[in-house]
Scaffold this active site. Sequence first.
Site, PDB file in Angstrom:
ATOM      1  N   ARG A   1     -22.977  35.421  33.873  1.00 23.86           N
ATOM      2  CA  ARG A   1     -24.239  34.800  33.482  1.00 23.86           C
ATOM      3  C   ARG A   1     -24.486  33.581  34.350  1.00 23.86           C
ATOM      4  O   ARG A   1     -23.584  32.780  34.591  1.00 23.86           O
ATOM      5  CB  ARG A   1     -24.222  34.413  31.999  1.00 23.86           C
ATOM      6  CG  ARG A   1     -24.193  35.620  31.083  1.00 23.86           C
ATOM      7  CD  ARG A   1     -24.239  35.252  29.634  1.00 23.86           C
ATOM      8  NE  ARG A   1     -24.088  36.446  28.793  1.00 23.86           N
ATOM      9  CZ  ARG A   1     -23.924  36.438  27.490  1.00 23.86           C
ATOM     10  NH1 ARG A   1     -23.889  35.282  26.845  1.00 23.86           N
ATOM     11  NH2 ARG A   1     -23.785  37.554  26.809  1.00 23.86           N
TER      12      ARG A   1
ATOM     13  N   ARG B   1     -18.201  27.375  28.692  1.00 30.37           N
ATOM     14  CA  ARG B   1     -19.420  28.010  29.217  1.00 30.37           C
ATOM     15  C   ARG B   1     -19.228  28.263  30.708  1.00 30.37           C
ATOM     16  O   ARG B   1     -19.313  27.346  31.520  1.00 30.37           O
ATOM     17  CB  ARG B   1     -20.635  27.130  28.952  1.00 30.37           C
ATOM     18  CG  ARG B   1     -21.979  27.820  29.190  1.00 30.37           C
ATOM     19  CD  ARG B   1     -23.136  26.890  28.889  1.00 30.37           C
ATOM     20  NE  ARG B   1     -23.178  26.515  27.496  1.00 30.37           N
ATOM     21  CZ  ARG B   1     -23.775  27.222  26.537  1.00 30.37           C
ATOM     22  NH1 ARG B   1     -24.382  28.349  26.845  1.00 30.37           N
ATOM     23  NH2 ARG B   1     -23.767  26.804  25.288  1.00 30.37           N
TER      24      ARG B   1
ATOM     25  N   GLU C   1     -19.905  29.032  18.467  1.00 35.52           N
ATOM     26  CA  GLU C   1     -20.102  30.484  18.455  1.00 35.52           C
ATOM     27  C   GLU C   1     -19.008  31.212  19.229  1.00 35.52           C
ATOM     28  O   GLU C   1     -18.663  30.834  20.353  1.00 35.52           O
ATOM     29  CB  GLU C   1     -21.460  30.835  19.065  1.00 35.52           C
ATOM     30  CG  GLU C   1     -21.742  32.330  19.119  1.00 35.52           C
ATOM     31  CD  GLU C   1     -22.842  32.696  20.095  1.00 35.52           C
ATOM     32  OE1 GLU C   1     -22.802  33.820  20.618  1.00 35.52           O
ATOM     33  OE2 GLU C   1     -23.721  31.847  20.354  1.00 35.52           O
TER      34      GLU C   1
ATOM     35  N   SER D   1     -21.590  37.140  18.312  1.00 35.63           N
ATOM     36  CA  SER D   1     -22.963  37.293  17.842  1.00 35.63           C
ATOM     37  C   SER D   1     -23.201  38.776  17.639  1.00 35.63           C
ATOM     38  O   SER D   1     -23.107  39.561  18.589  1.00 35.63           O
ATOM     39  CB  SER D   1     -23.949  36.716  18.863  1.00 35.63           C
ATOM     40  OG  SER D   1     -25.257  36.690  18.354  1.00 35.63           O
TER      41      SER D   1
ATOM     42  N   ARG E   1     -13.320  32.249  24.776  1.00 40.95           N
ATOM     43  CA  ARG E   1     -13.528  31.348  23.640  1.00 40.95           C
ATOM     44  C   ARG E   1     -12.441  31.545  22.584  1.00 40.95           C
ATOM     45  O   ARG E   1     -12.068  30.603  21.890  1.00 40.95           O
ATOM     46  CB  ARG E   1     -14.923  31.548  23.059  1.00 40.95           C
ATOM     47  CG  ARG E   1     -16.012  31.064  24.008  1.00 40.95           C
ATOM     48  CD  ARG E   1     -17.349  30.884  23.329  1.00 40.95           C
ATOM     49  NE  ARG E   1     -18.306  30.254  24.248  1.00 40.95           N
ATOM     50  CZ  ARG E   1     -19.464  29.742  23.897  1.00 40.95           C
ATOM     51  NH1 ARG E   1     -19.833  29.778  22.614  1.00 40.95           N
ATOM     52  NH2 ARG E   1     -20.267  29.190  24.779  1.00 40.95           N
TER      53      ARG E   1
END
Length: 430
Positions: free
Chosen positions: A262, A277, A349, A352, A391
């Site tokens: 990403r 991130r 988070e 999801s 994560r």
Amino acid sequence: MHDIRTIRDDPAAFDAALARRGLAPMSSDLLALDAARRGSIQAAEAALQERNAASKQVGQAKASGDEAEFERLRALVADKKAEITRLEEEARETDARLRDALLGIPNLPYDDVPDGEDEADNVEIARWGTPRVFDFTPKEHFEIAGVVPGMDFETAAKLSGSRFVMLRGAVARIHRALAQWMLDVHTGENGLVEHMTPVLVRDDAMLGTDKLPKFGDDSFLTREGYWLIPTSEVTLTYSVAGDVLEEAALPLRMTAHTLCFRSEAGSAGRDTAGMLRQHQFEKVEMVSVTHPDQSRAELDRMTGLAQDILERLGLPYRTVVLCTGDMGFGARRTHDIEVWLPGQDTYREISSCSTTGDFQARRMNARFKPAAGGKPEFVHTLNGSGLAVGRCLIAVLENGQQADGSVTLPEVLAPYLGGKTALSPEGALV
């Protein structure tokens, strides 16, 4: 993508659902394009009938020796042919404009999704575990003594720039163990079928899974025109594109462990420290393709699978339903699972899980054949992280850290770590 017939049947309901997402009414513009497209098609069909009728009369006029009538009819046939070509081109252009407009409109939230503007309006629906009380100030993952030797940001920056990390030694092995263990749980106990998918895909795969055209800036595009996948949701979901499945084959439940990429174009200045991130990361993804009647229950099931992974690791978490203002573009309902990170003193988070209804299926023409007969219907598609591996590594390290810089590791990982259960202050498995 939305069905223009549904909008045509109840434009007020469509606009009301968009308003819950904070968007202005769009039905009038869409229906104007739809009317123009249908008008061109109908006019072309009428012109075709006139041309066919004139074509029959041309021969009759020729046979009767009526040269003037023959020439008039022949000119009429030519005119109608040109008119049909023009109208068909108008219909194609208007249809393309309508399709482009529909592709840019987000999915409509289910009625039970809470209204809201942003993450502050999300609603907690579950909480598990009690955050550990430390007798020292807990550190973030990249500050823990035993982690520092195995988490190298400087070398990664030398190779690739910011938002990359090079893992080595024991930390790299823990990362690998987490992914392997998750896959074994999902395939051995949860009934998901493992896949190894490409990480380079064509435009159609990104478009069909609602990543294009709106989110092109969030992904990486190669010189050859391939996209690096942001998640294997793209490859797993698009694997049924164009298919007509047997109803008895549903649900399809798939999983894959892949690299993900990403650009993080919209996250400048956020989470720049550590590996929270990154441009490149790994995920164990879950994707389900279901009968429409099963998709809501499948969302709860998928959420439960992700929660179970965290519980087995002993990691406290909470689950929230995203409000209309925080929900993703393609989702009709989303459950975010947030793991406790003591180094940040907050929940972040880690998974999801979303149902898109038939939104993606319409974009990629994925259908099933009803067992009772009748026309094929669109399937429903769901996706969820089970889990984000990096994560999860962060959460394991932060929650297991000790005052001396060592880390106590979850027992479930021991078989994947040669029986070792901790990371020493010097960064070795012990």
